[in-house]
Design a protein around this motif. Structure first.
Motif, PDB file in Angstrom:
ATOM      1  N   PHE A  87       0.835  -1.188   0.000  1.00 31.00           N
ATOM      2  CA  PHE A  87       0.000   0.000   0.000  1.00 31.00           C
ATOM      3  C   PHE A  87       0.874   1.243   0.000  1.00 31.00           C
ATOM      4  CE2 PHE A  87      -2.124  -3.423   2.242  1.00 31.00           C
ATOM      5  CZ  PHE A  87      -3.338  -3.485   1.577  1.00 31.00           C
ATOM      6  N   ASP A  88       0.446   2.236  -0.752  1.00 32.87           N
ATOM      7  CA  ASP A  88       1.072   3.550  -0.710  1.00 32.87           C
ATOM      8  C   ASP A  88      -0.023   4.577  -0.971  1.00 32.87           C
ATOM      9  OD1 ASP A  88       0.589   3.445  -3.436  1.00 32.87           O
ATOM     10  OD2 ASP A  88       2.645   3.852  -4.018  1.00 32.87           O
ATOM     11  N   TYR A  89       0.357   5.827  -0.904  1.00 33.53           N
ATOM     12  CA  TYR A  89      -0.610   6.896  -1.104  1.00 33.53           C
ATOM     13  C   TYR A  89       0.090   7.992  -1.878  1.00 33.53           C
ATOM     14  CZ  TYR A  89      -4.155  10.378  -0.043  1.00 33.53           C
ATOM     15  OH  TYR A  89      -5.133  11.319  -0.139  1.00 33.53           O
ATOM     16  N   SER A 101      -1.140  -1.128   9.142  1.00 34.91           N
ATOM     17  CA  SER A 101      -0.082  -0.112   9.294  1.00 34.91           C
ATOM     18  C   SER A 101      -0.423   1.147   8.513  1.00 34.91           C
ATOM     19  CB  SER A 101       1.260  -0.674   8.816  1.00 34.91           C
ATOM     20  OG  SER A 101       1.681  -1.711   9.640  1.00 34.91           O
ATOM     21  N   MET A 102      -1.004   0.984   7.322  1.00 32.78           N
ATOM     22  CA  MET A 102      -1.381   2.144   6.525  1.00 32.78           C
ATOM     23  C   MET A 102      -2.490   2.926   7.218  1.00 32.78           C
ATOM     24  SD  MET A 102      -0.790   4.057   3.956  1.00 32.78           S
ATOM     25  CE  MET A 102       0.188   3.228   2.748  1.00 32.78           C
ATOM     26  N   HIS A 104      -3.092   3.045  10.409  1.00 30.30           N
ATOM     27  CA  HIS A 104      -2.488   3.701  11.566  1.00 30.30           C
ATOM     28  C   HIS A 104      -1.686   4.935  11.132  1.00 30.30           C
ATOM     29  CE1 HIS A 104      -0.683   4.358  15.409  1.00 30.30           C
ATOM     30  NE2 HIS A 104       0.513   3.976  15.023  1.00 30.30           N
ATOM     31  N   HIS A 105      -1.022   4.848  10.017  1.00 30.44           N
ATOM     32  CA  HIS A 105      -0.208   5.964   9.516  1.00 30.44           C
ATOM     33  C   HIS A 105      -1.091   7.193   9.256  1.00 30.44           C
ATOM     34  CE1 HIS A 105       2.884   8.120   7.303  1.00 30.44           C
ATOM     35  NE2 HIS A 105       2.055   8.248   6.284  1.00 30.44           N
ATOM     36  N   PHE A 106      -2.298   6.967   8.764  1.00 27.92           N
ATOM     37  CA  PHE A 106      -3.174   8.077   8.427  1.00 27.92           C
ATOM     38  C   PHE A 106      -4.090   8.504   9.553  1.00 27.92           C
ATOM     39  CE2 PHE A 106      -2.074   6.813   4.086  1.00 27.92           C
ATOM     40  CZ  PHE A 106      -1.648   8.055   3.629  1.00 27.92           C
ATOM     41  N   SER A 107      -4.051   7.824  10.681  1.00 29.72           N
ATOM     42  CA  SER A 107      -4.936   8.200  11.783  1.00 29.72           C
ATOM     43  C   SER A 107      -4.308   9.252  12.672  1.00 29.72           C
ATOM     44  CB  SER A 107      -5.316   6.982  12.602  1.00 29.72           C
ATOM     45  OG  SER A 107      -4.184   6.388  13.189  1.00 29.72           O
TER      46      SER A 107
END
Length: 107
Positions: A87-89, A101-102, A104-107
């Motif tokens: 996943f990436d953004y 993990s993704m 959590h990264h954006f929360s």
């Protein structure tokens, strides 16, 4: 020569040890006896073939895979490392293979 015989490779840029066997294709931690244990337990490599490996590895100044820099974007796949879907953004350099993990990264 010992590394080649054991199908191990040192990545010249990242300075990590890679297990090149098809079932692995991953970087290995060189802490303690982890490499010899990996070869013994995962690949059934006998002690006489592993003899001297720890001593050779201590002279190489290798990095732990968790501390190595990630490969640059746009490079072809590394021939000795397995590629995973992940996943990436757009606009963010964070990447992961774990959806949690993704999130959590954006929360």
């Amino acid at each position: 020569k010992l590394l080649m015989n054991l199908q191990l490779h040192i990545g010249p840029n990242a300075r990590v040890l890679i297990c090149c066997r098809n079932e692995c294709l991953c970087a290995l931690s060189t802490n303690g006896s982890r490499v010899t244990t990996h070869l013994r337990d995962k690949h059934n490599i006998p002690a006489d073939m592993r003899k001297g490996l720890t001593k050779v590895l201590k002279t190489q100044r290798l990095l732990d895979p968790d501390k190595a820099f990630p490969r640059e974007d746009g490079l072809p796949e590394h021939p000795y490392l397995r590629a995973y879907d992940g996943f990436d953004y757009n606009g963010c350099t964070f990447r992961t293979v774990r959806l949690q993990s993704m999130k959590h990264h954006f929360s």
